[in-house]
Design a protein around this motif. Structure first.
Motif, PDB file in Angstrom:
ATOM      1  N   LEU A 116      95.531  54.560  52.306  1.00  0.00           N
ATOM      2  CA  LEU A 116      96.553  54.241  51.629  1.00  0.00           C
ATOM      3  C   LEU A 116      95.867  55.464  50.788  1.00  0.00           C
ATOM      4  CD1 LEU A 116      95.118  50.576  51.764  1.00  0.00           C
ATOM      5  CD2 LEU A 116      97.787  51.034  52.710  1.00  0.00           C
ATOM      6  N   LEU A 210     101.029  48.399  47.626  1.00  0.00           N
ATOM      7  CA  LEU A 210     100.820  49.382  49.113  1.00  0.00           C
ATOM      8  C   LEU A 210      98.615  48.706  49.342  1.00  0.00           C
ATOM      9  CD1 LEU A 210     100.401  51.588  51.092  1.00  0.00           C
ATOM     10  CD2 LEU A 210     100.054  52.836  48.408  1.00  0.00           C
ATOM     11  N   TYR A 211      97.664  48.579  48.179  1.00  0.00           N
ATOM     12  CA  TYR A 211      96.694  48.087  48.053  1.00  0.00           C
ATOM     13  C   TYR A 211      96.693  46.844  48.318  1.00  0.00           C
ATOM     14  CZ  TYR A 211      96.386  52.707  46.622  1.00  0.00           C
ATOM     15  OH  TYR A 211      96.123  54.065  46.270  1.00  0.00           O
TER      16      TYR A 211
END
Length: 215
Positions: A116, A210-211
């Motif tokens: 990530l 995304l996280y």
């Protein structure tokens, strides 16, 4: 018995010397020497008999000591063999499963977060290399713990009592727990830094997605 025979012989010789004509000086000396030789022989026989008795006592004592040593060795061998076995108490110890779970989580989480961070494009190459080195060190330490745990739980590997095996497992659990907590703190710091570096609102929202951060 032989000593008695020699005493009788000495007495006979003395009696003979009384009833025989007075011997010459040379004969008298020979007779005295013979008597001395017989006496010495008697003493030697007695000494040999004492030595034989002492040797027999020694042999009996040595046999007793040998038997005790053998019994002690066999008992010691049984104890040491027992230390090589893995008891059900150790095999079923709850922290073993916890250690394996933590190790799997550490590997999974560092691989996921490193991927990530690379995709976020908020870190330089040098920063990503530093993160990789941190993850590599944590993974290496985790691998060492896994190997140590395997040795502890493999019969015939280490001579350890149940208490010593459990203490060793506890140490591995403690170090694994601290390592996982450090990894998660390190990852969270990376996420915060990544979000702080985004200037656009849309980019910030994309990074949160995304996280996996709920908006």
């Amino acid at each position: 018995m032989e000593a008695t025979h020699y005493k009788i012989l000495i007495g006979v010789l003395m009696c003979v010397s009384v009833f025989q004509p007075i011997p010459s000086r040379a004969q008298s000396q020979e007779l005295q020497q013979l008597l001395l030789d017989i006496e010495k022989l008697t003493q030697m026989k007695s000494i040999l008999a004492d030595m034989k008795t002492g040797y027999q006592i020694y042999q009996q004592g040595y046999g007793t000591i040998s038997s005790l040593s053998k019994a002690n060795f066999e008992l010691h061998d049984v104890y040491l063999t027992g230390l090589l076995a893995i008891s059900p108490t150790v095999r079923k110890y709850g922290r073993i499963a916890a250690i394996i779970s933590m190790q799997a989580s550490l590997v999974s989480e560092y691989k996921s977060k490193l991927g990530l961070f690379r995709r976020s494009r908020t870190f330089s190459i040098n920063e990503l290399d530093y993160m990789s080195s941190v993850y590599s060190r944590l993974a290496s330490e985790t691998l060492n713990d896994a190997e140590n745990l395997t040795h502890i739980l493999t019969a015939g590997e280490l001579r350890m009592s149940d208490a010593d095996r459990i203490k060793s497992i506890d140490r591995i659990y403690s170090s694994g727990f601290d390592r996982l907590q450090f990894l998660r703190s390190f990852n969270n710091q990376g996420i915060v830094l990544s979000l702080q570096r985004t200037k656009e609102v849309n980019d910030n929202q994309n990074l949160k997605r995304l996280y996996g951060i709920n908006q």
